[in-house]
Scaffold this motif. Structure first.
Motif, PDB file in Angstrom:
ATOM      1  N   GLN A   1     -55.999 -39.187 -27.671  1.00 37.17           N
ATOM      2  CA  GLN A   1     -55.406 -38.447 -28.788  1.00 37.17           C
ATOM      3  C   GLN A   1     -53.882 -38.549 -28.766  1.00 37.17           C
ATOM      4  OE1 GLN A   1     -57.384 -34.561 -28.140  1.00 37.17           O
ATOM      5  NE2 GLN A   1     -58.208 -34.783 -30.204  1.00 37.17           N
ATOM      6  N   LEU A   2     -53.299 -38.467 -27.576  1.00 36.05           N
ATOM      7  CA  LEU A   2     -51.842 -38.558 -27.458  1.00 36.05           C
ATOM      8  C   LEU A   2     -51.350 -39.937 -27.883  1.00 36.05           C
ATOM      9  CD1 LEU A   2     -49.271 -37.136 -26.664  1.00 36.05           C
ATOM     10  CD2 LEU A   2     -49.694 -37.771 -24.280  1.00 36.05           C
ATOM     11  N   ILE A   3     -52.041 -40.968 -27.424  1.00 39.71           N
ATOM     12  CA  ILE A   3     -51.673 -42.333 -27.804  1.00 39.71           C
ATOM     13  C   ILE A   3     -51.831 -42.536 -29.309  1.00 39.71           C
ATOM     14  CG2 ILE A   3     -52.423 -44.743 -27.641  1.00 39.71           C
ATOM     15  CD1 ILE A   3     -52.979 -44.201 -24.665  1.00 39.71           C
ATOM     16  N   THR A   4     -52.919 -42.017 -29.862  1.00 45.93           N
ATOM     17  CA  THR A   4     -53.145 -42.112 -31.305  1.00 45.93           C
ATOM     18  C   THR A   4     -51.998 -41.478 -32.084  1.00 45.93           C
ATOM     19  OG1 THR A   4     -55.556 -42.136 -31.078  1.00 45.93           O
ATOM     20  CG2 THR A   4     -54.660 -41.386 -33.196  1.00 45.93           C
ATOM     21  N   THR A   5     -51.579 -40.294 -31.649  1.00 45.00           N
ATOM     22  CA  THR A   5     -50.476 -39.607 -32.317  1.00 45.00           C
ATOM     23  C   THR A   5     -49.198 -40.439 -32.261  1.00 45.00           C
ATOM     24  OG1 THR A   5     -51.399 -37.431 -31.802  1.00 45.00           O
ATOM     25  CG2 THR A   5     -49.056 -37.517 -32.327  1.00 45.00           C
TER      26      THR A   5
ATOM     27  N   GLU B   1     -56.418 -49.787 -31.127  1.00 43.56           N
ATOM     28  CA  GLU B   1     -55.561 -50.674 -31.911  1.00 43.56           C
ATOM     29  C   GLU B   1     -55.124 -49.945 -33.178  1.00 43.56           C
ATOM     30  OE1 GLU B   1     -57.613 -54.246 -32.866  1.00 43.56           O
ATOM     31  OE2 GLU B   1     -57.952 -54.836 -30.781  1.00 43.56           O
ATOM     32  N   LEU B   2     -53.840 -50.001 -33.470  1.00 45.35           N
ATOM     33  CA  LEU B   2     -53.323 -49.413 -34.706  1.00 45.35           C
ATOM     34  C   LEU B   2     -52.813 -50.559 -35.586  1.00 45.35           C
ATOM     35  CD1 LEU B   2     -51.192 -48.039 -36.691  1.00 45.35           C
ATOM     36  CD2 LEU B   2     -53.004 -46.554 -35.852  1.00 45.35           C
TER      37      LEU B   2
ATOM     38  N   PRO C   1     -34.741 -46.786 -25.064  1.00 45.62           N
ATOM     39  CA  PRO C   1     -33.680 -46.315 -25.947  1.00 45.62           C
ATOM     40  C   PRO C   1     -32.536 -45.719 -25.141  1.00 45.62           C
ATOM     41  CG  PRO C   1     -35.439 -44.717 -25.878  1.00 45.62           C
ATOM     42  CD  PRO C   1     -35.917 -45.910 -25.094  1.00 45.62           C
ATOM     43  N   THR C   2     -31.362 -45.628 -25.761  1.00 43.80           N
ATOM     44  CA  THR C   2     -30.255 -44.954 -25.100  1.00 43.80           C
ATOM     45  C   THR C   2     -30.517 -43.465 -25.103  1.00 43.80           C
ATOM     46  OG1 THR C   2     -29.031 -44.657 -27.154  1.00 43.80           O
ATOM     47  CG2 THR C   2     -28.709 -46.746 -25.978  1.00 43.80           C
ATOM     48  N   CYS C   3     -29.674 -42.719 -24.416  1.00 42.50           N
ATOM     49  CA  CYS C   3     -29.866 -41.271 -24.323  1.00 42.50           C
ATOM     50  C   CYS C   3     -29.817 -40.614 -25.694  1.00 42.50           C
ATOM     51  CB  CYS C   3     -28.801 -40.659 -23.420  1.00 42.50           C
ATOM     52  SG  CYS C   3     -28.935 -41.158 -21.684  1.00 42.50           S
ATOM     53  N   GLU C   4     -29.057 -41.209 -26.644  1.00 36.06           N
ATOM     54  CA  GLU C   4     -28.931 -40.610 -27.955  1.00 36.06           C
ATOM     55  C   GLU C   4     -30.065 -40.985 -28.893  1.00 36.06           C
ATOM     56  OE1 GLU C   4     -26.536 -42.406 -26.484  1.00 36.06           O
ATOM     57  OE2 GLU C   4     -25.245 -40.757 -25.822  1.00 36.06           O
ATOM     58  N   GLU C   5     -30.854 -41.988 -28.513  1.00 33.03           N
ATOM     59  CA  GLU C   5     -31.881 -42.502 -29.409  1.00 33.03           C
ATOM     60  C   GLU C   5     -33.214 -41.805 -29.169  1.00 33.03           C
ATOM     61  OE1 GLU C   5     -30.632 -47.136 -30.185  1.00 33.03           O
ATOM     62  OE2 GLU C   5     -31.743 -46.621 -28.386  1.00 33.03           O
ATOM     63  N   GLU C   6     -33.907 -41.573 -30.249  1.00 28.16           N
ATOM     64  CA  GLU C   6     -35.251 -41.009 -30.148  1.00 28.16           C
ATOM     65  C   GLU C   6     -36.313 -42.086 -30.289  1.00 28.16           C
ATOM     66  OE1 GLU C   6     -36.316 -38.017 -29.358  1.00 28.16           O
ATOM     67  OE2 GLU C   6     -34.262 -37.347 -29.062  1.00 28.16           O
ATOM     68  N   SER C   7     -36.008 -43.145 -31.087  1.00 28.81           N
ATOM     69  CA  SER C   7     -36.993 -44.192 -31.294  1.00 28.81           C
ATOM     70  C   SER C   7     -37.290 -44.887 -29.976  1.00 28.81           C
ATOM     71  CB  SER C   7     -36.479 -45.218 -32.304  1.00 28.81           C
ATOM     72  OG  SER C   7     -35.318 -45.843 -31.811  1.00 28.81           O
ATOM     73  N   GLY C   8     -38.559 -45.193 -29.751  1.00 31.03           N
ATOM     74  CA  GLY C   8     -38.943 -45.875 -28.523  1.00 31.03           C
ATOM     75  C   GLY C   8     -39.518 -44.969 -27.481  1.00 31.03           C
ATOM     76  N   ARG C   9     -39.262 -43.660 -27.569  1.00 34.33           N
ATOM     77  CA  ARG C   9     -39.789 -42.757 -26.548  1.00 34.33           C
ATOM     78  C   ARG C   9     -41.316 -42.690 -26.605  1.00 34.33           C
ATOM     79  NH1 ARG C   9     -35.570 -40.636 -24.099  1.00 34.33           N
ATOM     80  NH2 ARG C   9     -33.631 -40.323 -25.255  1.00 34.33           N
ATOM     81  N   GLY C  10     -41.868 -42.813 -27.824  1.00 32.50           N
ATOM     82  CA  GLY C  10     -43.320 -42.822 -27.940  1.00 32.50           C
ATOM     83  C   GLY C  10     -43.925 -44.017 -27.239  1.00 32.50           C
ATOM     84  N   LEU C  11     -43.253 -45.177 -27.297  1.00 31.89           N
ATOM     85  CA  LEU C  11     -43.765 -46.365 -26.643  1.00 31.89           C
ATOM     86  C   LEU C  11     -43.574 -46.304 -25.135  1.00 31.89           C
ATOM     87  CD1 LEU C  11     -42.761 -49.153 -29.172  1.00 31.89           C
ATOM     88  CD2 LEU C  11     -44.935 -47.960 -28.892  1.00 31.89           C
TER      89      LEU C  11
ATOM     90  N   ALA D   1     -46.705 -46.777 -22.581  1.00 33.81           N
ATOM     91  CA  ALA D   1     -46.720 -47.625 -21.388  1.00 33.81           C
ATOM     92  C   ALA D   1     -47.126 -46.837 -20.150  1.00 33.81           C
ATOM     93  CB  ALA D   1     -45.347 -48.255 -21.173  1.00 33.81           C
ATOM     94  N   ALA D   2     -46.704 -45.576 -20.091  1.00 34.64           N
ATOM     95  CA  ALA D   2     -47.027 -44.758 -18.926  1.00 34.64           C
ATOM     96  C   ALA D   2     -48.509 -44.393 -18.878  1.00 34.64           C
ATOM     97  CB  ALA D   2     -46.176 -43.486 -18.940  1.00 34.64           C
ATOM     98  N   LEU D   3     -49.132 -44.202 -20.044  1.00 34.61           N
ATOM     99  CA  LEU D   3     -50.520 -43.756 -20.097  1.00 34.61           C
ATOM    100  C   LEU D   3     -51.523 -44.898 -19.991  1.00 34.61           C
ATOM    101  CD1 LEU D   3     -50.366 -41.072 -22.951  1.00 34.61           C
ATOM    102  CD2 LEU D   3     -50.651 -40.651 -20.501  1.00 34.61           C
TER     103      LEU D   3
END
Length: 217
Positions: free
Chosen positions: A49-53, A83-84, A97-107, A111-113
């Motif tokens: 579910q977390l990955i899907t989100t 697969e999405l 991402p850099t500390c200021e960036e939010e994009s990429g945190r989901g990926l 990778a961790a899961l």
């Protein structure tokens, strides 16, 4: 939400088309949970579910709200693949991402899961996929075998659905199957009470060694 599910022959496969909009995410998570419970894989529900989100949110943010997308679940003997699919060739955002960036945190979370992940180009756009390993312990194998038996039994007795995901239907079907087995044992000159006692003993021994939540809720 339209759902197309195939349980025979294995591997199991479910196709979930949806519109990439925030209100759709809750429905998508519920559909994923229902499918995994029906496949005897409820232990993977939280991660899936977390990955899907995260995958669906990435489409909303970086492809466009309202984009037509499809989530595909494929369950093999040793892994669950998600697969999405969307209609954009744009690659997913960076893992770092850099500390200021939010994009990429989901990926990063993806990778961790997951055991593995990647992006595949398709005719219509791309598919971002990831794989979750299935524990190959005895309890999990028994649950998967029982799921296959219950699906076949549901078809044999004319159940309105071969995917027994609702608790009242599940309880009634299991009771009916056990009753049929008791009749079968008696017809073959075996003692049903002795068989049930032996099964209970083995079940208790297996349950005492289980360290993770692998049973259906």
């Amino acid at each position: 939400m339209y759902r197309f599910s195939v349980t025979e022959p294995h591997p199991r496969r479910c196709i979930l088309p949806f519109a990439a909009e925030p209100p759709q995410l809750a429905d998508l998570r519920r559909a994923v949970k229902a499918e995994l419970v029906g496949w005897g894989m409820s232990a993977l529900t939280e991660e899936a579910q977390l990955i899907t989100t995260e995958l669906a949110s990435n489409v909303i943010k970086h492809v466009g709200q309202g984009t037509a997308a499809t989530l595909v679940l494929d369950a093999g003997t040793d892994q669950l693949r998600l697969e999405l699919h969307d209609n954009s060739h744009k690659e997913p955002q960076s893992f770092h991402p850099t500390c200021e960036e939010e994009s990429g945190r989901g990926l990063q979370l993806l990778a961790a899961l997951s055991a593995a992940w990647g992006t595949t180009r398709t005719v219509a756009g791309k598919a971002v996929w990831c794989e979750l390993p299935l524990a190959l312990d005895e309890s999990r194998r028994r649950i998967q075998r029982a799921t296959t038996v219950m699906e076949a039994y549901g078809l044999a007795v004319g159940s309105p659905t071969a995917r027994l995901t609702h608790r009242p239907v599940l309880e009634e079907s299991v009771t009916s199957l056990i009753l049929d087995l008791l009749h079968w044992l008696t017809a073959h000159g075996l003692d049903p009470d002795d068989i049930l006692d032996r099964a209970q003993t083995h079940f208790e021994a297996c349950s005492s060694s289980v360290t993770g939540p692998v049973l259906l809720p």
